[in-house]
Scaffold this motif. Structure first.
Motif, PDB file in Angstrom:
ATOM      1  N   CYS A  42       0.850  -1.201   0.000  1.00 36.64           N
ATOM      2  CA  CYS A  42       0.000   0.000   0.000  1.00 36.64           C
ATOM      3  C   CYS A  42       0.886   1.252   0.000  1.00 36.64           C
ATOM      4  CB  CYS A  42      -0.882  -0.019   1.246  1.00 36.64           C
ATOM      5  SG  CYS A  42      -2.060   1.354   1.332  1.00 36.64           S
ATOM      6  N   ASP A  44       0.510   3.618   1.884  1.00 35.51           N
ATOM      7  CA  ASP A  44       0.537   4.112   3.262  1.00 35.51           C
ATOM      8  C   ASP A  44       1.970   4.314   3.761  1.00 35.51           C
ATOM      9  OD1 ASP A  44       0.360   4.180   6.174  1.00 35.51           O
ATOM     10  OD2 ASP A  44      -1.735   3.607   5.881  1.00 35.51           O
ATOM     11  N   ALA A  67      -4.291   0.636  -1.120  1.00 34.58           N
ATOM     12  CA  ALA A  67      -4.866  -0.613  -0.586  1.00 34.58           C
ATOM     13  C   ALA A  67      -4.228  -1.881  -1.173  1.00 34.58           C
ATOM     14  CB  ALA A  67      -6.385  -0.648  -0.744  1.00 34.58           C
ATOM     15  N   HIS A 103      -2.135  -4.421   5.234  1.00 34.12           N
ATOM     16  CA  HIS A 103      -1.776  -3.890   6.551  1.00 34.12           C
ATOM     17  C   HIS A 103      -3.003  -3.479   7.348  1.00 34.12           C
ATOM     18  CE1 HIS A 103      -2.458   0.492   5.822  1.00 34.12           C
ATOM     19  NE2 HIS A 103      -2.339   0.119   4.574  1.00 34.12           N
ATOM     20  N   CYS A 106      -6.031   0.063   7.100  1.00 33.39           N
ATOM     21  CA  CYS A 106      -5.823   0.540   5.728  1.00 33.39           C
ATOM     22  C   CYS A 106      -6.992   1.449   5.319  1.00 33.39           C
ATOM     23  CB  CYS A 106      -5.710  -0.640   4.769  1.00 33.39           C
ATOM     24  SG  CYS A 106      -5.414  -0.111   3.055  1.00 33.39           S
ATOM     25  N   GLY A 107      -6.673   2.686   4.998  1.00 34.72           N
ATOM     26  CA  GLY A 107      -7.715   3.655   4.645  1.00 34.72           C
ATOM     27  C   GLY A 107      -8.466   3.282   3.378  1.00 34.72           C
TER      28      GLY A 107
HETATM   29 ZN   LIG Z   1      -3.377   0.898   3.040  1.00 34.71          ZN
END
Ligand SMILES: [Zn+2]
Length: 228
Positions: A42, A44, A67, A103, A106-107
């Motif tokens: 991701c 992130d 994602a 993870h 995760c947004g």
């Molecule tokens: Zn994520």
């Protein structure tokens, strides 16, 4: 001004890491890269593969997107960034492993599971995370729902499994897996705990690779996880 966090980090790299790894950089620069692992993670900022796996230059070929999604193979006129990088890793670099690394918190998965307002008129994220829909349906079919505790974690796991399935829709991936030249793996990183869980391809369970006493488990968790 160029971001200070980067100039300071680069100074540290110049002073400490580069001197230690200069020969490696020279060899990689002159001879090219030959990584064994393609990792799909991701965007992130808390889930940096090179940090989590303590890898150096040339070791993992990395794709990061919102994602950690692998889309199914699509043969249309669209621009497929993730698919093109997978194609390069498998066909040109001949990687031996593909790891899909999900993870915690995760947004992108949260937006897909719980819904979110578009961030722009293009709704790029909304369209992208609609690829999570089959994983949502898998949980629906098992009687799971967003009202139940831990739903988003289970959706993170389910989407890793879906991405592994989607990988097999690429002809060149399927052929390499069936010939035993390529192995697919799912993993999940818990940010707060630092815990890495690896997907058991037989049961679909995600199991921690570290025992409670901190010892790395000497089991098939770390080796030989091959997605059929
Ligand atoms: Zn994520």
């Amino acid at each position: 001004m160029f971001p200070q966090v980067l100039t300071e980090g680069y100074r540290s790299f110049l002073g400490e890491r580069l001197p230690n790894e200069r020969r490696k950089y020279e060899a990689l620069g002159n001879e090219g890269q030959d990584p064994d692992v393609l990792l799909i993670g991701c965007c992130d900022s808390r889930v940096a593969p090179e940090v989590i796996f303590d890898t150096g230059p040339g070791q993992i070929f990395t794709i990061r997107n919102v994602a950690n999604i692998v889309p199914p193979a699509e043969h249309d006129s669209g621009y497929h960034g993730t698919s093109s990088a997978i194609e390069f890793a498998v066909q040109a670099l001949k990687v031996k492993h593909i790891v899909v690394l999900g993870h915690a918190t995760c947004g992108g998965i949260k937006a897909a599971g719980l819904g979110a307002d578009p961030l722009s008129s293009g709704n790029f994220i909304g369209r992208w995370v609609s690829l999570v829909e089959p994983a949502v349906k898998t949980l629906d079919a098992s009687g799971d729902s967003k009202e139940k505790e831990g739903y988003l974690t289970r959706l993170e796991y389910a989407m890793i499994a879906q991405s592994l399935q989607n990988l097999m829709t690429f002809d060149f991936v399927r052929e390499a897996v069936e010939a035993g030249r390529l192995h697919l793996h799912g993993a999940h990183f818990g940010i707060v705990t630092g815990e890495l869980r690896i997907r058991d391809p037989e049961t679909g369970e995600f199991r921690s690779v570290v025992a409670r006493d901190g010892q790395t488990l000497a089991s098939s968790a770390l080796i030989g996880c091959t997605e059929a």
